[in-house]
Motif scaffolding. Structure first.
Motif, PDB file in Angstrom:
ATOM      1  N   ALA A 112       0.829  -1.208   0.000  1.00  0.00           N
ATOM      2  CA  ALA A 112       0.000   0.000   0.000  1.00  0.00           C
ATOM      3  C   ALA A 112       0.857   1.249   0.000  1.00  0.00           C
ATOM      4  CB  ALA A 112      -0.934   0.003   1.204  1.00  0.00           C
ATOM      5  N   GLU A 113       0.291   2.302  -0.585  1.00  0.00           N
ATOM      6  CA  GLU A 113       0.887   3.637  -0.546  1.00  0.00           C
ATOM      7  C   GLU A 113      -0.220   4.620  -0.208  1.00  0.00           C
ATOM      8  OE1 GLU A 113       2.842   7.013  -3.530  1.00  0.00           O
ATOM      9  OE2 GLU A 113       2.191   5.072  -4.300  1.00  0.00           O
ATOM     10  N   GLN A 114       0.023   5.513   0.732  1.00  0.00           N
ATOM     11  CA  GLN A 114      -0.988   6.500   1.093  1.00  0.00           C
ATOM     12  C   GLN A 114      -0.504   7.904   0.776  1.00  0.00           C
ATOM     13  OE1 GLN A 114      -1.825   6.059   5.271  1.00  0.00           O
ATOM     14  NE2 GLN A 114       0.028   7.117   5.928  1.00  0.00           N
ATOM     15  N   ARG A 115      -1.457   8.748   0.351  1.00  0.00           N
ATOM     16  CA  ARG A 115      -1.156  10.129   0.011  1.00  0.00           C
ATOM     17  C   ARG A 115      -2.179  11.041   0.682  1.00  0.00           C
ATOM     18  NH1 ARG A 115      -0.612   9.656  -6.599  1.00  0.00           N
ATOM     19  NH2 ARG A 115       1.077   8.097  -6.674  1.00  0.00           N
ATOM     20  N   GLN A 116      -1.757  12.227   1.006  1.00  0.00           N
ATOM     21  CA  GLN A 116      -2.692  13.214   1.532  1.00  0.00           C
ATOM     22  C   GLN A 116      -3.659  13.645   0.434  1.00  0.00           C
ATOM     23  OE1 GLN A 116      -0.491  16.467   3.225  1.00  0.00           O
ATOM     24  NE2 GLN A 116       0.245  15.279   4.967  1.00  0.00           N
ATOM     25  N   ALA A 117      -4.931  13.843   0.823  1.00  0.00           N
ATOM     26  CA  ALA A 117      -5.954  14.248  -0.136  1.00  0.00           C
ATOM     27  C   ALA A 117      -7.046  15.017   0.603  1.00  0.00           C
ATOM     28  CB  ALA A 117      -6.531  13.034  -0.859  1.00  0.00           C
ATOM     29  N   VAL A 118      -8.055  15.464  -0.143  1.00  0.00           N
ATOM     30  CA  VAL A 118      -9.179  16.205   0.418  1.00  0.00           C
ATOM     31  C   VAL A 118     -10.468  15.579  -0.091  1.00  0.00           C
ATOM     32  CG1 VAL A 118     -10.317  18.444   0.624  1.00  0.00           C
ATOM     33  CG2 VAL A 118      -7.822  18.336   0.464  1.00  0.00           C
ATOM     34  N   LEU A 119     -11.418  15.370   0.806  1.00  0.00           N
ATOM     35  CA  LEU A 119     -12.746  14.876   0.452  1.00  0.00           C
ATOM     36  C   LEU A 119     -13.758  15.987   0.680  1.00  0.00           C
ATOM     37  CD1 LEU A 119     -14.882  12.714  -0.215  1.00  0.00           C
ATOM     38  CD2 LEU A 119     -14.796  12.013   2.197  1.00  0.00           C
ATOM     39  N   TYR A 120     -14.471  16.388  -0.371  1.00  0.00           N
ATOM     40  CA  TYR A 120     -15.481  17.440  -0.280  1.00  0.00           C
ATOM     41  C   TYR A 120     -16.843  16.789  -0.052  1.00  0.00           C
ATOM     42  CZ  TYR A 120     -11.769  20.338  -2.202  1.00  0.00           C
ATOM     43  OH  TYR A 120     -10.580  20.994  -2.401  1.00  0.00           O
ATOM     44  N   THR A 121     -17.414  17.041   1.129  1.00  0.00           N
ATOM     45  CA  THR A 121     -18.682  16.429   1.506  1.00  0.00           C
ATOM     46  C   THR A 121     -19.781  17.479   1.566  1.00  0.00           C
ATOM     47  OG1 THR A 121     -18.445  16.734   3.908  1.00  0.00           O
ATOM     48  CG2 THR A 121     -17.352  14.817   2.920  1.00  0.00           C
ATOM     49  N   LEU A 122     -21.017  17.013   1.564  1.00  0.00           N
ATOM     50  CA  LEU A 122     -22.148  17.933   1.642  1.00  0.00           C
ATOM     51  C   LEU A 122     -22.445  18.330   3.081  1.00  0.00           C
ATOM     52  CD1 LEU A 122     -24.365  19.355  -0.041  1.00  0.00           C
ATOM     53  CD2 LEU A 122     -25.808  17.361   0.359  1.00  0.00           C
ATOM     54  N   ASP A 123     -22.374  17.388   4.000  1.00  0.00           N
ATOM     55  CA  ASP A 123     -22.779  17.645   5.382  1.00  0.00           C
ATOM     56  C   ASP A 123     -21.647  18.178   6.259  1.00  0.00           C
ATOM     57  OD1 ASP A 123     -25.331  16.708   4.784  1.00  0.00           O
ATOM     58  OD2 ASP A 123     -24.786  14.638   5.263  1.00  0.00           O
ATOM     59  N   ASN A 124     -20.409  17.792   5.957  1.00  0.00           N
ATOM     60  CA  ASN A 124     -19.291  18.134   6.830  1.00  0.00           C
ATOM     61  C   ASN A 124     -18.250  19.029   6.181  1.00  0.00           C
ATOM     62  OD1 ASN A 124     -19.929  16.385   9.275  1.00  0.00           O
ATOM     63  ND2 ASN A 124     -19.921  14.853   7.658  1.00  0.00           N
ATOM     64  N   GLY A 125     -18.529  19.530   4.968  1.00  0.00           N
ATOM     65  CA  GLY A 125     -17.569  20.372   4.294  1.00  0.00           C
ATOM     66  C   GLY A 125     -16.348  19.587   3.834  1.00  0.00           C
ATOM     67  N   PRO A 126     -15.248  20.257   3.523  1.00  0.00           N
ATOM     68  CA  PRO A 126     -14.033  19.559   3.096  1.00  0.00           C
ATOM     69  C   PRO A 126     -13.333  18.893   4.276  1.00  0.00           C
ATOM     70  CG  PRO A 126     -13.660  21.932   3.157  1.00  0.00           C
ATOM     71  CD  PRO A 126     -15.112  21.729   3.457  1.00  0.00           C
ATOM     72  N   LEU A 127     -12.861  17.665   4.059  1.00  0.00           N
ATOM     73  CA  LEU A 127     -12.215  16.889   5.117  1.00  0.00           C
ATOM     74  C   LEU A 127     -10.855  16.392   4.637  1.00  0.00           C
ATOM     75  CD1 LEU A 127     -15.227  14.621   6.160  1.00  0.00           C
ATOM     76  CD2 LEU A 127     -14.472  16.714   7.297  1.00  0.00           C
ATOM     77  N   PRO A 128      -9.859  16.405   5.504  1.00  0.00           N
ATOM     78  CA  PRO A 128      -8.574  15.785   5.148  1.00  0.00           C
ATOM     79  C   PRO A 128      -8.711  14.268   5.179  1.00  0.00           C
ATOM     80  CG  PRO A 128      -8.520  16.525   7.425  1.00  0.00           C
ATOM     81  CD  PRO A 128      -9.847  16.980   6.871  1.00  0.00           C
ATOM     82  N   VAL A 129      -8.192  13.600   4.162  1.00  0.00           N
ATOM     83  CA  VAL A 129      -8.253  12.134   4.102  1.00  0.00           C
ATOM     84  C   VAL A 129      -6.916  11.611   3.577  1.00  0.00           C
ATOM     85  CG1 VAL A 129     -10.751  12.017   3.734  1.00  0.00           C
ATOM     86  CG2 VAL A 129      -9.223  12.159   1.762  1.00  0.00           C
ATOM     87  N   TRP A 130      -6.674  10.343   3.845  1.00  0.00           N
ATOM     88  CA  TRP A 130      -5.539   9.641   3.259  1.00  0.00           C
ATOM     89  C   TRP A 130      -6.052   8.787   2.104  1.00  0.00           C
ATOM     90  CZ3 TRP A 130      -0.769  11.010   4.503  1.00  0.00           C
ATOM     91  CH2 TRP A 130      -0.520  11.574   5.758  1.00  0.00           C
ATOM     92  N   SER A 131      -5.539   9.020   0.902  1.00  0.00           N
ATOM     93  CA  SER A 131      -5.886   8.211  -0.259  1.00  0.00           C
ATOM     94  C   SER A 131      -4.908   7.050  -0.348  1.00  0.00           C
ATOM     95  CB  SER A 131      -5.828   9.057  -1.533  1.00  0.00           C
ATOM     96  OG  SER A 131      -5.999   8.256  -2.691  1.00  0.00           O
ATOM     97  N   VAL A 132      -5.428   5.830  -0.223  1.00  0.00           N
ATOM     98  CA  VAL A 132      -4.582   4.638  -0.179  1.00  0.00           C
ATOM     99  C   VAL A 132      -4.662   3.910  -1.516  1.00  0.00           C
ATOM    100  CG1 VAL A 132      -4.138   2.443   0.980  1.00  0.00           C
ATOM    101  CG2 VAL A 132      -4.950   4.415   2.307  1.00  0.00           C
ATOM    102  N   HIS A 133      -3.502   3.640  -2.114  1.00  0.00           N
ATOM    103  CA  HIS A 133      -3.401   2.843  -3.332  1.00  0.00           C
ATOM    104  C   HIS A 133      -2.885   1.458  -2.959  1.00  0.00           C
ATOM    105  CE1 HIS A 133      -2.513   6.853  -5.618  1.00  0.00           C
ATOM    106  NE2 HIS A 133      -3.664   6.855  -4.983  1.00  0.00           N
ATOM    107  N   LEU A 134      -3.477   0.430  -3.524  1.00  0.00           N
ATOM    108  CA  LEU A 134      -3.011  -0.936  -3.340  1.00  0.00           C
ATOM    109  C   LEU A 134      -2.343  -1.412  -4.628  1.00  0.00           C
ATOM    110  CD1 LEU A 134      -6.014  -2.538  -1.420  1.00  0.00           C
ATOM    111  CD2 LEU A 134      -3.870  -1.651  -0.464  1.00  0.00           C
ATOM    112  N   TYR A 135      -1.195  -2.062  -4.484  1.00  0.00           N
ATOM    113  CA  TYR A 135      -0.395  -2.433  -5.648  1.00  0.00           C
ATOM    114  C   TYR A 135      -0.148  -3.932  -5.649  1.00  0.00           C
ATOM    115  CZ  TYR A 135       3.615  -2.501  -8.851  1.00  0.00           C
ATOM    116  OH  TYR A 135       4.470  -2.763  -9.890  1.00  0.00           O
TER     117      TYR A 135
END
Length: 332
Positions: free
Chosen positions: A139-162
């Motif tokens: 796995a590899e994880q990267r910083q990302a942003v998730l834009y939601t309707l109820d909670n606004g923008p949230l910091p998330v880790w985007s995980v890639h599986l190889y």
């Protein structure tokens, strides 16, 4: 029996073991643990079935749950041994009107979640990992942003599986093979769509943008401005987070294109495949051209429309045919 009743029954049967816990701490534990299923699975052996709750939690997860729920490490391990099967069998621990919902909002707002691919095993039928039924563990994880309707923008880790055997790279919405980005052949459209290298948007936010465009002719730029001013809640990224929370018009257009193409292909059991490299403005052009060509030929109601107003009938001894006099402006 509802999940809440099952939980209360487990607490009653294990009152001696969990007598130091308040109901609020129990709610937090099951809510947070349910959100961490993929993180719990990743360090487990590749042969472990994902349908069965692991017997032991990773040490990092134990320490997180202990701190977040304000309980000891020993109590955390005891809670997992008692509640793990109920947590694992549930897809959503947020029954309406309960404290679960408040716990979930706190978790999403303050703890960067991880977004994992929907596939945990290699899809390549010729791959050794696929043939042996082994789960993907690199796995590899990267910083990302998730834009939601109820909670606004949230910091998330985007995980890639190889997959180290066949070198296929699995992202949240798609896998990459041979320079192509192939979206998963799911039976339903995903609730979260990746619209940039490090940006994800909830499907219902994209549907809101489409409604604004259709109903009030809102431009992509103004859709982004609307989200940034009205729905972001003035949230700021955590200290040290690489990416800001501001949406731009490119994210809106990418969300519109991807969702529209998936809504066209998924009901017909077809897969969206686009180039993985290049600019976003060019990546989906070929798929849109194919879709538009099919719509012109087969999917417009006017194609099969004819009436005495827009057609002229001509007959002879061997045939009967009609000629359009004008393009029909409406169908009555």
């Amino acid at each position: 029996m509802s999940e809440l009743l099952q939980l209360l029954e487990l607490l009653r049967c294990n009152a001696d073991a969990l007598n130091t816990l308040t109901l609020g701490k129990v709610f937090r534990f099951v809510t947070y643990a349910a959100h961490l299923k993929d993180d719990i699975l990743l360090p487990q052996p590749a042969t472990l079935s994902h349908s069965i709750a692991p017997e032991l939690l990773p040490r990092t997860v134990i320490h997180f749950l202990s701190t977040a729920c304000d309980i000891s490490v020993q109590t955390t391990e005891r809670c997992w041994s008692i509640l793990k099967d109920l947590i694992w069998s549930s897809n959503d621990f947020a029954p309406e009107g309960s404290n679960f919902e408040a716990c979930e909002r706190v978790f999403l707002a303050h703890v960067p979640c991880s977004i994992y691919p929907s596939q945990s095993h290699c899809l390549n039928p010729d791959c050794q990992r696929n043939q042996k039924g082994l789960a993907l563990k690199k796995a590899e994880q990267r910083q990302a942003v998730l834009y939601t309707l109820d909670n606004g923008p949230l910091p998330v880790w985007s995980v890639h599986l190889y997959c180290e055997k066949c070198r296929m790279n699995y992202h949240y919405n798609f896998y990459v093979q041979g320079g192509r980005r192939v979206y998963y052949d799911d039976t339903k459209i995903p609730d979260i769509i990746q619209v940039g290298e490090h940006q994800f948007v909830e499907r219902k936010v994209i549907e809101l943008w489409i409604t604004l465009t259709v109903v009030s002719w809102t431009s992509a730029t103004n859709c982004a401005r609307f989200y940034n001013s009205a729905l972001s809640g003035n949230r700021k990224p955590p200290s040290g987070w690489t990416f800001g929370f501001t949406l731009d018009s490119d994210h809106v257009w990418n969300g519109f294109m991807i969702l529209s193409l998936l809504e066209d292909l998924v009901p017909r059991k077809q897969v969206l495949s686009v180039p993985h490299t290049g600019l976003d403005q060019d990546r989906y052009k070929e798929a849109m051209q194919v879709r538009n060509h099919r719509m012109r030929l087969y999917s417009q109601p006017e194609v099969r429309h004819y009436c005495n107003k827009c057609t002229r009938w001509t007959t002879d001894s061997t045939s009967c045919f009609f000629i359009y006099l004008e393009k029909p402006s409406s169908i009555n």
